[in-house]
Write an enzyme that holds these catalytic residues in place. Structure first.
Site, PDB file in Angstrom:
ATOM      1  N   ASP A  13     -32.473 112.291  23.663  1.00 33.36           N
ATOM      2  CA  ASP A  13     -33.627 113.099  23.274  1.00 33.36           C
ATOM      3  C   ASP A  13     -33.921 114.204  24.275  1.00 33.36           C
ATOM      4  O   ASP A  13     -35.068 114.581  24.487  1.00 33.36           O
ATOM      5  CB  ASP A  13     -34.884 112.223  23.090  1.00 33.36           C
ATOM      6  CG  ASP A  13     -34.611 111.016  22.227  1.00 33.36           C
ATOM      7  OD1 ASP A  13     -34.064 111.208  21.138  1.00 33.36           O
ATOM      8  OD2 ASP A  13     -34.922 109.888  22.643  1.00 33.36           O
ATOM      9  N   LYS A  16     -30.680 118.214  23.045  1.00 31.29           N
ATOM     10  CA  LYS A  16     -29.288 118.687  22.920  1.00 31.29           C
ATOM     11  C   LYS A  16     -29.123 119.549  21.680  1.00 31.29           C
ATOM     12  O   LYS A  16     -28.393 120.526  21.694  1.00 31.29           O
ATOM     13  CB  LYS A  16     -28.324 117.500  22.839  1.00 31.29           C
ATOM     14  CG  LYS A  16     -28.221 116.703  24.107  1.00 31.29           C
ATOM     15  CD  LYS A  16     -27.276 115.546  23.957  1.00 31.29           C
ATOM     16  CE  LYS A  16     -27.748 114.527  22.946  1.00 31.29           C
ATOM     17  NZ  LYS A  16     -29.001 113.846  23.317  1.00 31.29           N
ATOM     18  N   GLY A  40     -30.225 112.043  15.424  1.00 34.40           N
ATOM     19  CA  GLY A  40     -31.506 112.682  15.190  1.00 34.40           C
ATOM     20  C   GLY A  40     -31.793 113.914  16.016  1.00 34.40           C
ATOM     21  O   GLY A  40     -32.658 113.907  16.868  1.00 34.40           O
ATOM     22  N   HIS A  41     -31.024 114.973  15.802  1.00 32.29           N
ATOM     23  CA  HIS A  41     -31.326 116.252  16.431  1.00 32.29           C
ATOM     24  C   HIS A  41     -32.376 116.983  15.594  1.00 32.29           C
ATOM     25  O   HIS A  41     -32.363 116.889  14.375  1.00 32.29           O
ATOM     26  CB  HIS A  41     -30.099 117.169  16.396  1.00 32.29           C
ATOM     27  CG  HIS A  41     -29.032 116.782  17.345  1.00 32.29           C
ATOM     28  ND1 HIS A  41     -29.282 116.360  18.616  1.00 32.29           N
ATOM     29  CD2 HIS A  41     -27.687 116.796  17.224  1.00 32.29           C
ATOM     30  CE1 HIS A  41     -28.136 116.121  19.221  1.00 32.29           C
ATOM     31  NE2 HIS A  41     -27.150 116.368  18.388  1.00 32.29           N
ATOM     32  N   GLN A 223     -26.707 110.941  21.634  1.00 26.29           N
ATOM     33  CA  GLN A 223     -27.207 110.022  22.661  1.00 26.29           C
ATOM     34  C   GLN A 223     -26.953 110.615  24.057  1.00 26.29           C
ATOM     35  O   GLN A 223     -26.950 111.825  24.180  1.00 26.29           O
ATOM     36  CB  GLN A 223     -26.591 108.627  22.510  1.00 26.29           C
ATOM     37  CG  GLN A 223     -27.073 107.872  21.278  1.00 26.29           C
ATOM     38  CD  GLN A 223     -26.177 108.060  20.082  1.00 26.29           C
ATOM     39  OE1 GLN A 223     -24.973 108.159  20.200  1.00 26.29           O
ATOM     40  NE2 GLN A 223     -26.755 108.117  18.914  1.00 26.29           N
ATOM     41  N   ARG A 302     -40.741 105.739  16.991  1.00 27.11           N
ATOM     42  CA  ARG A 302     -41.173 104.910  18.119  1.00 27.11           C
ATOM     43  C   ARG A 302     -41.667 105.783  19.277  1.00 27.11           C
ATOM     44  O   ARG A 302     -41.016 106.778  19.607  1.00 27.11           O
ATOM     45  CB  ARG A 302     -39.990 104.085  18.653  1.00 27.11           C
ATOM     46  CG  ARG A 302     -39.628 102.907  17.789  1.00 27.11           C
ATOM     47  CD  ARG A 302     -38.566 102.046  18.435  1.00 27.11           C
ATOM     48  NE  ARG A 302     -37.252 102.700  18.381  1.00 27.11           N
ATOM     49  CZ  ARG A 302     -36.100 102.067  18.618  1.00 27.11           C
ATOM     50  NH1 ARG A 302     -36.107 100.793  18.937  1.00 27.11           N
ATOM     51  NH2 ARG A 302     -34.954 102.699  18.550  1.00 27.11           N
TER      52      ARG A 302
HETATM   53  P1  GTP Z   1     -30.642 112.983  20.441  1.00 22.44           P
HETATM   54  O1  GTP Z   1     -29.252 113.284  20.005  1.00 22.44           O
HETATM   55  O2  GTP Z   1     -31.318 111.955  19.595  1.00 22.44           O
HETATM   56  O3  GTP Z   1     -30.730 112.643  21.888  1.00 22.44           O
HETATM   57  O4  GTP Z   1     -31.495 114.343  20.161  1.00 22.44           O
HETATM   58  P2  GTP Z   1     -31.818 115.630  20.971  1.00 22.44           P
HETATM   59  O5  GTP Z   1     -31.331 115.531  22.372  1.00 22.44           O
HETATM   60  O6  GTP Z   1     -31.341 116.832  20.201  1.00 22.44           O
HETATM   61  O7  GTP Z   1     -33.383 115.661  21.033  1.00 22.44           O
HETATM   62  P3  GTP Z   1     -34.427 115.708  19.811  1.00 22.44           P
HETATM   63  O8  GTP Z   1     -33.961 116.700  18.818  1.00 22.44           O
HETATM   64  O9  GTP Z   1     -34.776 114.360  19.381  1.00 22.44           O
HETATM   65  O10 GTP Z   1     -35.716 116.241  20.547  1.00 22.44           O
HETATM   66  C1  GTP Z   1     -35.811 117.456  21.007  1.00 22.44           C
HETATM   67  C2  GTP Z   1     -37.106 118.093  20.498  1.00 22.44           C
HETATM   68  O11 GTP Z   1     -37.508 118.993  21.466  1.00 22.44           O
HETATM   69  C3  GTP Z   1     -36.930 118.878  19.232  1.00 22.44           C
HETATM   70  O12 GTP Z   1     -38.100 118.802  18.456  1.00 22.44           O
HETATM   71  C4  GTP Z   1     -36.710 120.296  19.724  1.00 22.44           C
HETATM   72  O13 GTP Z   1     -37.106 121.283  18.807  1.00 22.44           O
HETATM   73  C5  GTP Z   1     -37.580 120.296  20.935  1.00 22.44           C
HETATM   74  N1  GTP Z   1     -37.181 121.148  22.044  1.00 22.44           N
HETATM   75  C6  GTP Z   1     -35.932 121.437  22.494  1.00 22.44           C
HETATM   76  N2  GTP Z   1     -36.010 122.226  23.587  1.00 22.44           N
HETATM   77  C7  GTP Z   1     -37.329 122.426  23.831  1.00 22.44           C
HETATM   78  C8  GTP Z   1     -38.064 123.115  24.839  1.00 22.44           C
HETATM   79  O14 GTP Z   1     -37.511 123.723  25.752  1.00 22.44           O
HETATM   80  N3  GTP Z   1     -39.435 123.050  24.763  1.00 22.44           N
HETATM   81  C9  GTP Z   1     -40.083 122.388  23.794  1.00 22.44           C
HETATM   82  N4  GTP Z   1     -41.414 122.373  23.805  1.00 22.44           N
HETATM   83  N5  GTP Z   1     -39.418 121.718  22.833  1.00 22.44           N
HETATM   84  C10 GTP Z   1     -38.075 121.737  22.853  1.00 22.44           C
END
Ligand code: GTP
Length: 424
Positions: A13, A16, A40-41, A223, A302
């Site tokens: 999370d 990425k 879940g991106h 992940q 969660r």
């Molecule tokens: P996993 O593969 O589950 O680890 O996902 P992930 O690493 O892509 O992360 P995920 O998408 O669950 O969460 C990232 C959240 O942060 C998303 O809602 C993005 O839009 C947001 N996000 C990404 N970069 C930034 C940032 O620099 N600032 C803010 N406020 N939000 C961000």
């Protein structure tokens, strides 16, 4: 860039999705190499939010080929649903290739995930109950069913029959659950085969040819490092290899082909589920970060555990994945915090320890060594040039880079595509 890998350096999370989306602009091919629909991106494009579980984030660009590699486990029902959702949101999905060597998640994997997790009682791993772990177990037990089998009606029926005999016995005799009907499953999966057939290919051949032809390939990790089956905080890990080396296995390319590895670091630390978390904040600051950062799982909802930035974790990620650059995300969430802490290492029984502990018992007893840094008062969400970041924000991430020993490459100050500062 010719072959770039993007990985998570913490417990997932990190954002990425946004970094991959940013880098994907310059890529020709975007590849997922491990995990399944437990990822879940979230990617925000023109104010519109797209949630991706199985498809590579590159799908949001019209001119990219997206590849789901052999290391990914595929729930065909989920893949088809995601394809349809994307299509209904106006996303072009025809340029997708799915590995013929990828393993299939079957309904008995999902049920086993659930009953086995319940059976663990107090010792739950915190699985998403989507069948991913049991599917990888079958892959390792050499009884799994692959995409190539699904494309062959007879082969599929034979493998399904053998698997069902064993799985129904396990479900009924050990867990007192109901088994599955062969005919029903066969018909269901042959329906999926019809839809997926045009996408199925030998993706290792495709990726190697693309690289030979000078195309730019981006490998998107799901992940993160501390969830890696070998290098993570075992047993609170995922069943695959999110580290950079996982890209070679999960996509079918040699390590000599990799040109760069980028590690995504959230500006603080979060963790979902069980297991030790040295910099966890069980206080008002932890709540503040959780609420400001909306730190709740995209897939499960969660609440995530939140804490100070643990640079010892990121340094470990740099070690096991050979990071070239850091991409720091969510720096804006820390706007307005008076003081920030970075953990630079751990003390165990009063002694500084150099390496990241393998033992979870040790990790749960370590004392983080903190450095305190002043925060910044202004909002950084509108900043587009590194020099325009408040001096204390720069100091914070530069200190992270120093402790980890890896240069900064990208700084993200918001979820949108343009809220990105590129240094390299
Ligand atoms: P996993 O593969 O589950 O680890 O996902 P992930 O690493 O892509 O992360 P995920 O998408 O669950 O969460 C990232 C959240 O942060 C998303 O809602 C993005 O839009 C947001 N996000 C990404 N970069 C930034 C940032 O620099 N600032 C803010 N406020 N939000 C961000």
């Amino acid at each position: 860039m010719s072959a770039v890998i993007v990985i998570g350096t913490q417990w997932g999370d990190e954002g990425k999705g946004k970094i991959v989306d940013n880098l994907a602009e310059k890529a020709d091919v975007v590849v997922r190499y491990q995990g399944g629909n437990n990822a879940g991106h979230t990617v925000v494009v023109d104010g519109k939010e797209f949630k991706l579980q199985l498809l590579p984030s590159g799908i949001l660009y019209k001119d990219k080929t997206c590849v789901v590699g052999n290391g990914v486990v595929i729930d065909p029902a989920v893949m088809i649903k995601e394809l349809r959702t994307m299509q209904s949101q106006g996303v072009e999905t025809s340029d997708l290739k799915v590995s013929n060597r990828a393993h299939l998640i079957m309904p008995y994997h999902r049920l086993l995930d659930e009953v086995e997790e319940d059976y663990r009682g107090e010792h739950k791993i915190g699985t998403t109950k989507r069948g991913i772990g049991p599917c990888y177990m079958d892959k390792n037990a050499r009884s799994g069913i692959r995409m190539v089998d699904l494309m062959d009606e007879e082969e599929f029926a034979a493998k399904l029959e053998r698997n069902l005999e064993a799985k129904n016995h396990l479900l009924q005799a050990v867990y007192g659950a109901e088994g599955f009907d062969f005919e029903q499953l066969r018909a269901e999966y042959l329906g999926y085969a019809q839809v997926l057939r045009p996408f199925v290919a030998d993706t290792s051949v495709y990726i190697n040819e693309a690289l030979k032809g000078g195309k730019k390939v981006l490998f998107e990790g799901a992940q993160a490092t501390l969830l890696d089956l070998d290098h993570g905080t075992y047993p609170y890990v995922t069943s695959s290899h999110p580290i950079a080396g996982g890209a070679c296995i999960g996509a079918g390319i040699g390590p000599t082909k990799i040109s760069k590895v980028i590690g995504v670091v959230k500006a603080y630390t979060t963790r979902v589920g069980e297991g030790p978390f040295p910099t966890e904040l069980n206080d008002a600051t932890g709540d503040l970060i959780r609420n400001r950062g909306r730190e709740f799982g995209t897939v499960t909802g969660r609440p995530r555990r939140c804490g100070w930035l643990d640079a010892a974790v990121v340094r470990y990620a740099a070690q096991v994945s050979g990071l070239d650059y850091l991409a720091v995300t969510r720096l804006d969430i820390l706007d307005g915090l008076e003081t920030l802490k970075i953990c630079s290492g751990y003390k165990y029984k009063g002694q500084l320890i150099g390496e990241f502990p393998a033992s979870l018992k040790v990790l749960s007893e370590v004392e983080p060594v903190y450095e305190e840094l002043p925060g910044w008062t202004e909002s950084i969400t509108g900043v587009r040039a590194y020099a325009d970041l408040p001096a204390n924000a720069r100091r914070y991430i530069e200190r992270l880079s120093e402790i980890v020993g890896v240069p900064l490459g990208i700084v993200s100050v918001g979820p949108a595509r343009d809220q990105t500062i590129v240094l390299h």
